[in-house]
Design a protein around this motif. Structure first.
Motif, mmCIF file in Angstrom:
data_model
loop_
_atom_site.group_PDB
_atom_site.id
_atom_site.type_symbol
_atom_site.label_atom_id
_atom_site.label_comp_id
_atom_site.label_asym_id
_atom_site.label_seq_id
_atom_site.Cartn_x
_atom_site.Cartn_y
_atom_site.Cartn_z
ATOM 1 N N CYS A 273 -38.198 -11.352 40.850
ATOM 2 C CA CYS A 273 -36.779 -11.130 40.551
ATOM 3 C C CYS A 273 -35.903 -12.277 41.057
ATOM 4 O O CYS A 273 -34.744 -12.072 41.414
ATOM 5 N N ILE A 274 -36.457 -13.487 41.060
ATOM 6 C CA ILE A 274 -35.691 -14.635 41.556
ATOM 7 C C ILE A 274 -34.978 -15.421 40.442
ATOM 8 O O ILE A 274 -33.995 -16.121 40.713
ATOM 9 N N PRO A 275 -35.402 -15.328 39.163
ATOM 10 C CA PRO A 275 -34.748 -16.165 38.140
ATOM 11 C C PRO A 275 -33.251 -15.913 37.945
ATOM 12 O O PRO A 275 -32.511 -16.843 37.625
ATOM 13 N N ASN A 276 -32.783 -14.682 38.102
ATOM 14 C CA ASN A 276 -31.402 -14.388 37.699
ATOM 15 C C ASN A 276 -30.344 -14.384 38.804
ATOM 16 O O ASN A 276 -29.220 -14.812 38.567
ATOM 17 N N PRO A 277 -30.630 -13.865 40.014
ATOM 18 C CA PRO A 277 -29.575 -13.927 41.035
ATOM 19 C C PRO A 277 -29.301 -15.373 41.449
ATOM 20 O O PRO A 277 -30.189 -16.228 41.413
ATOM 21 N N SER A 278 -28.054 -15.634 41.853
ATOM 22 C CA SER A 278 -27.698 -16.975 42.340
ATOM 23 C C SER A 278 -28.343 -17.176 43.708
ATOM 24 O O SER A 278 -28.739 -16.210 44.371
ATOM 25 N N PRO A 279 -28.437 -18.434 44.166
ATOM 26 C CA PRO A 279 -28.973 -18.666 45.514
ATOM 27 C C PRO A 279 -28.233 -17.843 46.569
ATOM 28 O O PRO A 279 -28.853 -17.283 47.474
ATOM 29 N N ASN B 163 -35.426 -20.784 45.039
ATOM 30 C CA ASN B 163 -36.747 -20.651 45.672
ATOM 31 C C ASN B 163 -36.687 -20.894 47.182
ATOM 32 O O ASN B 163 -37.407 -20.238 47.942
ATOM 33 N N GLU B 164 -35.821 -21.803 47.602
ATOM 34 C CA GLU B 164 -35.640 -21.997 49.049
ATOM 35 C C GLU B 164 -35.130 -20.714 49.701
ATOM 36 O O GLU B 164 -35.573 -20.327 50.774
ATOM 37 N N ALA B 165 -34.192 -20.055 49.011
ATOM 38 C CA ALA B 165 -33.586 -18.841 49.573
ATOM 39 C C ALA B 165 -34.617 -17.724 49.725
ATOM 40 O O ALA B 165 -34.666 -17.042 50.754
ATOM 41 N N ILE B 166 -35.464 -17.518 48.723
ATOM 42 C CA ILE B 166 -36.444 -16.425 48.821
ATOM 43 C C ILE B 166 -37.541 -16.791 49.825
ATOM 44 O O ILE B 166 -38.036 -15.926 50.563
ATOM 45 N N LYS B 167 -37.863 -18.084 49.892
ATOM 46 C CA LYS B 167 -38.872 -18.527 50.874
ATOM 47 C C LYS B 167 -38.366 -18.251 52.296
ATOM 48 O O LYS B 167 -39.139 -17.800 53.158
ATOM 49 N N THR B 168 -37.097 -18.512 52.530
ATOM 50 C CA THR B 168 -36.501 -18.255 53.845
ATOM 51 C C THR B 168 -36.600 -16.776 54.204
ATOM 52 O O THR B 168 -36.963 -16.414 55.330
ATOM 53 N N THR B 169 -36.286 -15.919 53.220
ATOM 54 C CA THR B 169 -36.396 -14.474 53.465
ATOM 55 C C THR B 169 -37.834 -14.089 53.781
ATOM 56 O O THR B 169 -38.105 -13.325 54.720
ATOM 57 N N TYR B 170 -38.768 -14.609 53.002
ATOM 58 C CA TYR B 170 -40.190 -14.296 53.217
ATOM 59 C C TYR B 170 -40.600 -14.705 54.634
ATOM 60 O O TYR B 170 -41.240 -13.934 55.363
ATOM 61 N N GLU B 171 -40.205 -15.913 55.031
ATOM 62 C CA GLU B 171 -40.606 -16.400 56.362
ATOM 63 C C GLU B 171 -39.975 -15.565 57.482
ATOM 64 O O GLU B 171 -40.603 -15.313 58.506
ATOM 65 N N ARG B 172 -38.746 -15.146 57.246
ATOM 66 C CA ARG B 172 -38.076 -14.285 58.229
ATOM 67 C C ARG B 172 -38.826 -12.949 58.378
ATOM 68 O O ARG B 172 -39.079 -12.484 59.499
#
Lengths: 368, 368
Positions: A246-252, A300-309
């Motif tokens: 679900c990363i394609p549509n929301p903004s960073p 992708n940076e934003a979701i990666k940050t969440t995953y790492e958190r």
């Protein structure tokens, strides 16, 4: 007249034979809702809708509308008919520059052969909303199990399946899709199935055939922005594994704000169900349009940050698939930079399947 | 008033700057026919048609009509523009259940990057025949070479390419397609490009990008029945290699009658040009519909018999590709049993390319 009376028994017999032969060949229709329906998140008030009207009510308007389209829903049945016909009623006429009419409004038929689902043929929509068609004919009359995928980007209010007059049709004795094992995929148009050539080529459908598990398509084109209402709903959908694509549509910014609470909320309500996070594919036109490219990188940076958190906080059963692993490196997998063709869908299915298998292998089987 | 007069030079300067800035950003359009056109069998009276009206006149009516569609034709140009726009006029509105509007009536843009053609973006047709669109924006301003594929199943009477007002555009100094090396593909809808998602995914176009040679699309949907008029025409089209993928549409009887004289006639007029014969792909619905399956088997038997007869007679430079080698074994490569999706087109390109390379490697280079 005497001649006629003499011949009457013969004439009557001939008429009976002709009638019987005609009846045998005249197709008989059954309502598809009486057969086995797979690909449904839960039972709904209107059978070919993805989400029930009560569950839909708090959702964003776009999701409410899209949840009535039949992406991922399929009918399972077994029959010894030599032909299969369909009559279906669509919600409306659809025009999409990046979808075929077979994909957005047609039907896609598979048959179980030696334990594998194999393509048979398609139902092609014409103009108007009432459609009627011979899907396949001239088959042998052995008992076979079929799966009929419904339209990806249209809704259906009625579906009938036509068989030879004397043939049998029923729910499969041993369904080729095991509904007690479930993968639930939440995502964008890529999940909903743009731009599969036919309904069975959306990647949740490919995963469903390959695993024999029930794979639920909760793809919402242009939407899937991780609103809290969707987290609440998703947690109520029984699953052995959730895939969040679900990363394609929301903004960073939206990903930075929403992804952490979204996944935390799902995890709280489903403490031990594996969650697979999928980065957005890199928009191929973003390799040229620098603004688009920059947005994708930030998403992708934003979701990666969440995953790492979440990992740092010790969340278990969390998996992550990077953009670079999804659709190959020849830049040929999309129709328009973002929406996958059948080529892209085969590649993304190849990429996601091993992660789902790994996630499931680590968990005991659930009973839904 | 004095104040105004005092400020006049400044106001004039400001107006000039604004005008210049506006002019710089206002797109400038050039007629695509002034650029380099590839994928053409020969020069034609109407620039975006595949076959000239005089050459068309003896051909069957269906071929006459289809030869006016622009499948395989592409425009090559180089520009330092940061954006590319297009305006195009289609012959008519097309509706095909197994094609996307982008495929049948849209445009497909590639750029030459490190010696490889890479997808950029597409032109999406809307309703009506006049189309206008930003294809890509926000690029850097380095000089790049582009290739713009025209619609597969529509004709075009006009095409303009729009660039930034101050940018340059011209024929490429070193074209990324070498027009002195030519492969000519004669065939059915599969050659014309049904059901590629976008024009650049028809397999002749894939072969063109991979080889850097000019590959000419003479695919005629539902036609390509090896009529003598087509043999006569084909022999007049300069080629380093002919690919005959024309088995899907003629009946087994027509193949038995026509294929031998067709290939003999081509060989007589082109005594040393390699000819690659391609069996029809096995219609995937023919694995279920026994009548369809039997027809396909007979079609391929008929062309195999012709091939073996020609080989037995000593014909040189003749190559043959079997149905089993073309589109894989998972039955997933078509949209409807016969027409290839992008998945199928990648597979068939992979199958045919090595045979073409082998055929060409055995021959000295021609000068066209």
């Amino acid at each position: 007249m005497n001649q006629f009376i003499k011949r009457l028994p013969f004439i009557v017999m001939l008429c009976c034979c002709l009638h019987s032969s005609f009846a045998q060949h005249e197709p008989r229709y059954v309502d598809a809702s009486s057969l086995l329906i797979v690909g449904k998140a839960k039972t709904t008030d209107s059978v070919y809708r993805r989400i029930d009207s009560i569950d839909r009510s708090p959702m964003p308007d776009a999701v409410k509308r899209l949840a009535q389209q039949s992406a991922g829903i399929a009918i399972l049945f077994e029959t010894n008919s030599t032909s299969i016909r369909t009559q279906w009623k669509l919600d409306g006429e659809v025009h999409m520059s990046n979808m075929t009419p077979i994909g957005h409004s047609g039907l896609d038929l598979y048959c179980l052969k030696d334990g594998q689902w194999q393509f048979v043929s398609v139902g092609r929509p014409g103009t108007g909303t009432q459609q009627s068609q011979l899907i396949v004919g001239n088959m042998d009359s052995s008992l076979k199990q079929f799966m009929l995928y419904l339209p990806l980007y249209n809704g259906m209010s009625a579906l009938q399946i036509g068989i030879d007059g004397q043939a049998t049709i029923q729910k499969p004795a041993k369904p080729g899709i095991n509904q007690s094992r479930r993968v639930v995929v939440y995502g964008s148009s890529v999940v909903q199935g743009a731009s599969a050539g036919r309904p069975g080529m959306a990647y949740p459908a490919i995963l469903q055939r390959r695993t024999g598990m029930d794979v639920i398509n909760l793809g919402f084109s242009g939407s899937a922005k991780m609103e809290p209402e969707l987290a609440t709903y998703l947690a109520t959908v029984p699953a052995d594994c959730y895939v969040l694509d679900c990363i394609p549509n929301p903004s960073p910014e939206q990903i930075r704000e929403r992804s952490y609470p979204f996944i935390k909320s799902l995890r709280e309500k489903q403490p031990s169900t594996p969650i697979v996070i999928v980065e957005t594919i890199f928009r191929q036109n973003g390799l040229w349009d620098r603004k688009i490219g920059e947005t994708v990188r930030q998403q992708n940076e934003a979701i990666k940050t969440t995953y790492e958190r979440l990992k740092a906080e010790g969340m278990k059963d969390l998996y992550y698939i990077q953009s670079s692993q999804l659709i190959g490196e020849d830049h040929e997998a999309t129709i328009d930079g973002i929406h996958l063709t059948d080529l892209g869908f085969m590649r993304i299915a190849d990429a996601i399947l091993p992660v789902i298998k790994k996630a499931l292998a680590a968990k005991p089987k659930k009973t839904h």
